[in-house]
Design a protein around this motif. Structure first.
Motif, mmCIF file in Angstrom:
data_model
loop_
_atom_site.group_PDB
_atom_site.id
_atom_site.type_symbol
_atom_site.label_atom_id
_atom_site.label_comp_id
_atom_site.label_asym_id
_atom_site.label_seq_id
_atom_site.Cartn_x
_atom_site.Cartn_y
_atom_site.Cartn_z
ATOM 1 N N LEU A 104 -3.569 -3.609 -7.687
ATOM 2 C CA LEU A 104 -4.221 -2.810 -6.648
ATOM 3 C C LEU A 104 -5.098 -1.670 -7.150
ATOM 4 O O LEU A 104 -5.845 -1.087 -6.368
ATOM 5 C CB LEU A 104 -3.166 -2.210 -5.708
ATOM 6 N N GLU A 105 -5.004 -1.348 -8.439
ATOM 7 C CA GLU A 105 -5.661 -0.128 -8.904
ATOM 8 C C GLU A 105 -7.180 -0.144 -8.715
ATOM 9 O O GLU A 105 -7.810 0.909 -8.640
ATOM 10 C CB GLU A 105 -5.309 0.144 -10.368
ATOM 11 N N ARG B 152 0.834 -1.215 0.000
ATOM 12 C CA ARG B 152 0.000 0.000 0.000
ATOM 13 C C ARG B 152 0.863 1.256 0.000
ATOM 14 O O ARG B 152 0.608 2.205 -0.747
ATOM 15 C CB ARG B 152 -0.899 0.022 1.234
ATOM 16 N N ILE C 122 2.314 -3.811 -9.130
ATOM 17 C CA ILE C 122 1.474 -3.346 -8.020
ATOM 18 C C ILE C 122 0.264 -2.590 -8.542
ATOM 19 O O ILE C 122 -0.861 -2.775 -8.074
ATOM 20 C CB ILE C 122 2.306 -2.470 -7.060
ATOM 21 N N ASP C 123 0.489 -1.734 -9.544
ATOM 22 C CA ASP C 123 -0.622 -0.975 -10.123
ATOM 23 C C ASP C 123 -1.697 -1.910 -10.673
ATOM 24 O O ASP C 123 -2.902 -1.702 -10.475
ATOM 25 C CB ASP C 123 -0.117 -0.066 -11.246
ATOM 26 N N GLN D 47 4.449 6.149 -4.970
ATOM 27 C CA GLN D 47 4.897 6.336 -6.360
ATOM 28 C C GLN D 47 4.038 7.394 -7.041
ATOM 29 O O GLN D 47 4.332 7.832 -8.134
ATOM 30 C CB GLN D 47 4.884 5.005 -7.118
ATOM 31 N N LYS D 48 2.971 7.814 -6.358
ATOM 32 C CA LYS D 48 2.119 8.871 -6.897
ATOM 33 C C LYS D 48 2.356 10.209 -6.207
ATOM 34 O O LYS D 48 2.262 11.266 -6.836
ATOM 35 C CB LYS D 48 0.642 8.478 -6.760
ATOM 36 N N THR E 128 -6.767 0.946 -1.458
ATOM 37 C CA THR E 128 -5.709 1.745 -2.081
ATOM 38 C C THR E 128 -6.286 2.986 -2.759
ATOM 39 O O THR E 128 -5.635 4.027 -2.816
ATOM 40 C CB THR E 128 -4.910 0.905 -3.096
ATOM 41 N N TYR F 259 2.530 1.836 -3.308
ATOM 42 C CA TYR F 259 1.525 2.241 -4.295
ATOM 43 C C TYR F 259 1.249 3.739 -4.213
ATOM 44 O O TYR F 259 1.222 4.442 -5.230
ATOM 45 C CB TYR F 259 0.233 1.455 -4.067
ATOM 46 N N ILE G 288 6.429 -1.488 -9.697
ATOM 47 C CA ILE G 288 5.305 -0.547 -9.639
ATOM 48 C C ILE G 288 4.201 -0.976 -10.600
ATOM 49 O O ILE G 288 3.011 -0.926 -10.273
ATOM 50 C CB ILE G 288 5.777 0.885 -9.983
#
Length: 310
Positions: free
Chosen positions: A86-87, A17, A82-83, A23-24, A92, A20, A79
């Motif tokens: 989890l998107e 989490r 993970i994206d 990275q934003k 998230t 995630y 990444i």
């Protein structure tokens, strides 16, 4: 980067989490605690493991440490995985929404600062710049043709000087209504200047609208500088010039009391990387000493034409 360490670090859902959301958005520990709704000791432990794995990077700015996902090709692969996984997850999605609110809180703090200091802003700048005439130095770098925009124009001091030299359109943009009102008063006798209210991260401008963009001592007020630099790239015409000035990285918290800001300046290499990663060709970097032992760096960059990119 050791792959086994990375896989171990990501074996915990909380750390997934964190990566995630980081990275934003770049966040400090206090902000992360609010985002994931955990006690600080737990968050710090997870951040330590992610740092040791090489998945996160950090920077110190005054008394705060900010964390974000490291940027290299291997980590981009993590990444991406993970994206994809989890998107669509509700938790998230909530994390990202809360992180966005943290950035909004910083932006509102900046707006409150300028609402308070607007009447004294020109004098406050002089306290830091002393006898150094930054506006005159900026003007020497400008080719007086096409549309010119002062991004974060403040009280309109630079636009007033430019209006004497420029027959084309001048566009001043600022997120502070109080600053823009002072700029309107200053430019009331000027017929080639337009003022717009807007965020530097979301410029109220069309693609390829201007020939020269100036961001004069503004970047340290912006929570996500890369986004604002990308916006400048968007609104510049191919071949357009971007002039950016800001403090060299320092550790003087008192400067925030005088001039506000989210950052205590920047290393030259940091801004150089942001510019080149966005697609600019960096032409020059010049440095000038000012009051309080500070240094101002001035970057001149060009948005390359299609022919130059080839």
């Amino acid at each position: 980067m050791e792959l086994i360490k990375c896989f171990k670090a990501l074996s915990d859902k909380t750390r997934v989490r964190l990566l995630y959301v980081l990275q934003k958005y770049e966040l400090n520990v206090n902000e992360i605690v609010l985002v994931v709704d955990m006690i600080q000791s737990g968050v710090s432990r997870h951040l330590k493991i992610l740092m040791e794995s090489g998945l996160l990077t950090s920077r110190r700015d005054g008394s705060f440490i900010y964390y974000s996902a490291a940027k290299n090709e291997n980590i981009k692969t993590f990444i991406k995985l993970i994206d994809q996984s989890l998107e669509k997850e509700k938790l998230t999605g909530q994390d990202v929404k809360k992180a966005r609110e943290m950035i909004k809180i910083r932006q509102n703090k900046t707006k409150r600062f300028f609402k308070t200091v607007a009447p004294q802003w020109d004098q406050l700048k002089k306290e830091v710049l002393g006898n150094f005439d930054l506006n005159s130095m900026i003007m020497k770098k400008i080719s007086f043709h096409g549309n010119i925009s002062d991004l974060g124009c403040g009280t309109g001091e630079l636009i007033e000087s430019l209006s004497v030299e420029v027959s084309h359109n001048l566009i001043g943009i600022d997120s502070s209504p109080e600053m823009l009102e002072l700029a309107r008063l200053r430019l009331s006798g000027t017929d080639n200047a337009e003022l717009r209210l807007g965020e530097i991260e979301h410029l109220p401008m069309k693609n390829k609208e201007i020939d020269t963009a100036i961001m004069n001592m503004v970047l340290h007020h912006i929570s996500q500088p890369e986004i604002s630099i990308a916006e400048v790239y968007r609104v510049l015409k191919p071949g357009g010039i971007f002039i950016l000035s800001d403090f060299e990285k320092h550790n003087q918290e008192k400067i925030k009391d005088i001039m506000g800001g989210s950052w205590l300046g920047f290393e030259k290499e940091k801004i150089k990387t942001w510019l080149t990663d966005t697609g600019f060709h960096l032409k020059t970097i010049e440095s000038y000493p000012v009051n309080h032992g500070l240094t101002i760096n001035v970057f001149t960059a060009k948005k390359q034409t299609f022919k130059e990119k080839r």
